[in-house]
Scaffold this motif. Structure first.
Motif, PDB file in Angstrom:
ATOM      1  N   ASP A   1     -14.284  -0.156  -3.513  1.00 25.47           N
ATOM      2  CA  ASP A   1     -13.927  -1.427  -2.878  1.00 25.47           C
ATOM      3  C   ASP A   1     -12.499  -1.393  -2.310  1.00 25.47           C
ATOM      4  O   ASP A   1     -12.249  -1.903  -1.209  1.00 25.47           O
ATOM      5  CB  ASP A   1     -14.040  -2.577  -3.891  1.00 25.47           C
ATOM      6  CG  ASP A   1     -15.490  -2.925  -4.215  1.00 25.47           C
ATOM      7  OD1 ASP A   1     -16.376  -2.501  -3.447  1.00 25.47           O
ATOM      8  OD2 ASP A   1     -15.718  -3.592  -5.239  1.00 25.47           O
ATOM      9  N   ILE A   2     -11.581  -0.794  -3.061  1.00 26.52           N
ATOM     10  CA  ILE A   2     -10.200  -0.707  -2.569  1.00 26.52           C
ATOM     11  C   ILE A   2     -10.146   0.146  -1.308  1.00 26.52           C
ATOM     12  O   ILE A   2      -9.488  -0.217  -0.321  1.00 26.52           O
ATOM     13  CB  ILE A   2      -9.268  -0.132  -3.657  1.00 26.52           C
ATOM     14  CG1 ILE A   2      -9.159  -1.092  -4.839  1.00 26.52           C
ATOM     15  CG2 ILE A   2      -7.881   0.141  -3.083  1.00 26.52           C
ATOM     16  CD1 ILE A   2      -8.401  -0.514  -6.026  1.00 26.52           C
ATOM     17  N   CYS A   3     -10.836   1.256  -1.326  1.00 25.35           N
ATOM     18  CA  CYS A   3     -10.813   2.150  -0.165  1.00 25.35           C
ATOM     19  C   CYS A   3     -11.454   1.480   1.052  1.00 25.35           C
ATOM     20  O   CYS A   3     -10.964   1.640   2.180  1.00 25.35           O
ATOM     21  CB  CYS A   3     -11.526   3.454  -0.495  1.00 25.35           C
ATOM     22  SG  CYS A   3     -10.670   4.475  -1.715  1.00 25.35           S
ATOM     23  N   ASP A   4     -12.535   0.741   0.836  1.00 26.35           N
ATOM     24  CA  ASP A   4     -13.169   0.026   1.945  1.00 26.35           C
ATOM     25  C   ASP A   4     -12.220  -1.010   2.529  1.00 26.35           C
ATOM     26  O   ASP A   4     -12.089  -1.149   3.754  1.00 26.35           O
ATOM     27  CB  ASP A   4     -14.452  -0.653   1.473  1.00 26.35           C
ATOM     28  CG  ASP A   4     -15.576   0.350   1.212  1.00 26.35           C
ATOM     29  OD1 ASP A   4     -15.435   1.506   1.656  1.00 26.35           O
ATOM     30  OD2 ASP A   4     -16.555  -0.035   0.555  1.00 26.35           O
ATOM     31  N   ALA A   5     -11.551  -1.763   1.646  1.00 24.12           N
ATOM     32  CA  ALA A   5     -10.609  -2.780   2.110  1.00 24.12           C
ATOM     33  C   ALA A   5      -9.452  -2.138   2.862  1.00 24.12           C
ATOM     34  O   ALA A   5      -9.005  -2.648   3.898  1.00 24.12           O
ATOM     35  CB  ALA A   5     -10.087  -3.592   0.929  1.00 24.12           C
TER      36      ALA A   5
ATOM     37  N   THR B   1      -8.193   1.376 -19.076  1.00 23.27           N
ATOM     38  CA  THR B   1      -8.445   1.866 -17.722  1.00 23.27           C
ATOM     39  C   THR B   1      -7.209   2.594 -17.190  1.00 23.27           C
ATOM     40  O   THR B   1      -6.096   2.075 -17.271  1.00 23.27           O
ATOM     41  CB  THR B   1      -8.791   0.688 -16.791  1.00 23.27           C
ATOM     42  OG1 THR B   1      -9.916  -0.008 -17.332  1.00 23.27           O
ATOM     43  CG2 THR B   1      -9.126   1.180 -15.399  1.00 23.27           C
ATOM     44  N   ASP B   2      -7.394   3.776 -16.659  1.00 25.92           N
ATOM     45  CA  ASP B   2      -6.278   4.578 -16.146  1.00 25.92           C
ATOM     46  C   ASP B   2      -6.002   4.180 -14.695  1.00 25.92           C
ATOM     47  O   ASP B   2      -6.504   4.802 -13.757  1.00 25.92           O
ATOM     48  CB  ASP B   2      -6.610   6.066 -16.248  1.00 25.92           C
ATOM     49  CG  ASP B   2      -5.389   6.956 -16.010  1.00 25.92           C
ATOM     50  OD1 ASP B   2      -4.400   6.451 -15.429  1.00 25.92           O
ATOM     51  OD2 ASP B   2      -5.439   8.135 -16.402  1.00 25.92           O
ATOM     52  N   LEU B   3      -5.204   3.140 -14.519  1.00 24.26           N
ATOM     53  CA  LEU B   3      -4.921   2.643 -13.175  1.00 24.26           C
ATOM     54  C   LEU B   3      -4.140   3.655 -12.349  1.00 24.26           C
ATOM     55  O   LEU B   3      -4.303   3.723 -11.130  1.00 24.26           O
ATOM     56  CB  LEU B   3      -4.152   1.323 -13.263  1.00 24.26           C
ATOM     57  CG  LEU B   3      -4.864   0.146 -13.935  1.00 24.26           C
ATOM     58  CD1 LEU B   3      -3.980  -1.093 -13.894  1.00 24.26           C
ATOM     59  CD2 LEU B   3      -6.207  -0.140 -13.279  1.00 24.26           C
ATOM     60  N   THR B   4      -3.294   4.434 -13.015  1.00 27.24           N
ATOM     61  CA  THR B   4      -2.515   5.446 -12.294  1.00 27.24           C
ATOM     62  C   THR B   4      -3.439   6.492 -11.682  1.00 27.24           C
ATOM     63  O   THR B   4      -3.251   6.928 -10.532  1.00 27.24           O
ATOM     64  CB  THR B   4      -1.499   6.111 -13.231  1.00 27.24           C
ATOM     65  OG1 THR B   4      -0.620   5.111 -13.759  1.00 27.24           O
ATOM     66  CG2 THR B   4      -0.677   7.154 -12.490  1.00 27.24           C
ATOM     67  N   ALA B   5      -4.462   6.894 -12.433  1.00 26.48           N
ATOM     68  CA  ALA B   5      -5.425   7.870 -11.912  1.00 26.48           C
ATOM     69  C   ALA B   5      -6.211   7.277 -10.746  1.00 26.48           C
ATOM     70  O   ALA B   5      -6.479   7.965  -9.748  1.00 26.48           O
ATOM     71  CB  ALA B   5      -6.370   8.316 -13.020  1.00 26.48           C
ATOM     72  N   ILE B   6      -6.594   5.998 -10.870  1.00 26.71           N
ATOM     73  CA  ILE B   6      -7.310   5.341  -9.780  1.00 26.71           C
ATOM     74  C   ILE B   6      -6.433   5.298  -8.533  1.00 26.71           C
ATOM     75  O   ILE B   6      -6.909   5.547  -7.416  1.00 26.71           O
ATOM     76  CB  ILE B   6      -7.746   3.921 -10.201  1.00 26.71           C
ATOM     77  CG1 ILE B   6      -8.795   4.004 -11.316  1.00 26.71           C
ATOM     78  CG2 ILE B   6      -8.298   3.142  -9.013  1.00 26.71           C
ATOM     79  CD1 ILE B   6      -9.166   2.669 -11.906  1.00 26.71           C
ATOM     80  N   ALA B   7      -5.153   4.987  -8.710  1.00 26.47           N
ATOM     81  CA  ALA B   7      -4.234   4.952  -7.567  1.00 26.47           C
ATOM     82  C   ALA B   7      -4.150   6.322  -6.899  1.00 26.47           C
ATOM     83  O   ALA B   7      -4.125   6.427  -5.662  1.00 26.47           O
ATOM     84  CB  ALA B   7      -2.853   4.485  -8.016  1.00 26.47           C
TER      85      ALA B   7
ATOM     86  N   ALA C   1      -5.505   9.760  -2.317  1.00 25.22           N
ATOM     87  CA  ALA C   1      -6.092  11.006  -1.818  1.00 25.22           C
ATOM     88  C   ALA C   1      -7.208  10.732  -0.816  1.00 25.22           C
ATOM     89  O   ALA C   1      -7.357  11.443   0.180  1.00 25.22           O
ATOM     90  CB  ALA C   1      -6.622  11.831  -2.984  1.00 25.22           C
ATOM     91  N   LYS C   2      -7.975   9.675  -1.059  1.00 30.41           N
ATOM     92  CA  LYS C   2      -9.121   9.382  -0.201  1.00 30.41           C
ATOM     93  C   LYS C   2      -8.719   8.698   1.100  1.00 30.41           C
ATOM     94  O   LYS C   2      -9.298   8.949   2.150  1.00 30.41           O
ATOM     95  CB  LYS C   2     -10.123   8.504  -0.958  1.00 30.41           C
ATOM     96  CG  LYS C   2     -11.425   8.270  -0.214  1.00 30.41           C
ATOM     97  CD  LYS C   2     -12.450   7.573  -1.093  1.00 30.41           C
ATOM     98  CE  LYS C   2     -13.774   7.378  -0.356  1.00 30.41           C
ATOM     99  NZ  LYS C   2     -14.796   6.726  -1.206  1.00 30.41           N
ATOM    100  N   THR C   3      -7.703   7.843   1.042  1.00 26.49           N
ATOM    101  CA  THR C   3      -7.335   7.047   2.220  1.00 26.49           C
ATOM    102  C   THR C   3      -6.122   7.587   2.964  1.00 26.49           C
ATOM    103  O   THR C   3      -5.910   7.247   4.128  1.00 26.49           O
ATOM    104  CB  THR C   3      -7.032   5.597   1.812  1.00 26.49           C
ATOM    105  OG1 THR C   3      -5.868   5.570   0.960  1.00 26.49           O
ATOM    106  CG2 THR C   3      -8.207   4.966   1.087  1.00 26.49           C
ATOM    107  N   GLY C   4      -5.288   8.385   2.280  1.00 29.94           N
ATOM    108  CA  GLY C   4      -4.034   8.823   2.886  1.00 29.94           C
ATOM    109  C   GLY C   4      -2.977   7.741   2.907  1.00 29.94           C
ATOM    110  O   GLY C   4      -1.906   7.922   3.500  1.00 29.94           O
TER     111      GLY C   4
END
Length: 239
Positions: free
Chosen positions: A1-5, A27-33, A38-41
């Motif tokens: 959802d974050i990447c889509d937004a 939840t590992d928010l740092t890993a999610i970030a 990496a996915k969005t640049g």
């Protein structure tokens, strides 16, 4: 959802803030970030908020993260230039009533130049140039962590206080000059006096302490400060 937004909105950065349940289950928010970046640049970082503290804690984390990720490390402090960053100005403490423009104008009237104002009325590009400032003015506790980072990274001293009232504003301007010359930080809002305390000011620490100083200078009325939000030792007057 974050990447889509992020793909739809093309933001300059992504900040992922924690809420109670993700923090309770680890939840590992740092890993999610990192995955989002990496996915969005797009630069992404996590703020370990958990809804168990006041707003100043979250703002402090956000400003420190901005400083760490976006302040240009190739710049250096321009000593004697009169350039100032104002840290800790948000609509939560200063409302949207022109206070940010007034602070910039006040700096100009006292011979200073504003580099950036964190974070009302400044662009991310202006904030990225904060490292060239000669001194930082911290107008709420929200900006203390960023001020500490800028001091450690660029050697920039800071002055703590909000320019409220004519008398205390003069004290603050003198402190900015002194900090520029000595490289040592100043905390004018913590000045203590023996004046009898006849009033109480309740609120965010730096703003309330500055207001107390202003009232005492202007009217000779001593004020006790009660701060219900996070605050560092040494910022409030004694008592």
């Amino acid at each position: 959802d974050i990447c889509d937004a992020a793909g739809d909105l093309h933001p300059r950065f992504v900040a992922i803030a924690g809420t109670p349940i993700p923090m309770m289950i680890g939840t590992d928010l740092t890993a999610i970030a990192r995955r989002v970046e990496a996915k969005t640049g797009i630069p992404a970082f996590a703020l370990k908020t958990n809804s168990m503290h006041s707003y100043v804690s979250g703002v402090s984390m956000a400003f420190e993260a901005l400083a760490q990720r976006f302040c240009d490390r190739s710049l250096s402090r321009e000593k004697g230039s009169g350039k100032v960053n104002i840290l800790g100005v948000t609509p939560l403490d200063y409302s949207v009533n022109g206070s940010d423009a007034d602070m910039r104008r006040w700096l100009g009237e006292n011979g200073f130049e504003s580099v950036s104002l964190w974070a009302m009325g400044s662009t991310l590009d202006e904030i990225s140039r904060s490292g060239c400032a000669d001194v930082n003015l911290v107008t709420s506790w929200d900006g203390m962590a960023a001020a500490g980072f800028l001091q450690k990274t660029f050697g920039t001293p800071y002055v703590v206080g909000a320019p409220l009232g004519r008398g205390f504003s003069r004290v603050l301007a003198s402190a900015l000059i002194k900090a520029s010359e000595t490289g040592e930080s100043e905390i004018p809002c913590a000045m203590s006096t023996e004046t009898e305390k006849r009033a109480v000011i309740i609120g965010e620490g730096v703003y309330s302490a500055s207001l107390a100083q202003s009232i005492e200078i202007e009217y000779g009325v001593g004020c006790r400060v009660v701060c219900p939000t996070e605050i560092d030792a040494g910022i409030l007057p004694a008592g």
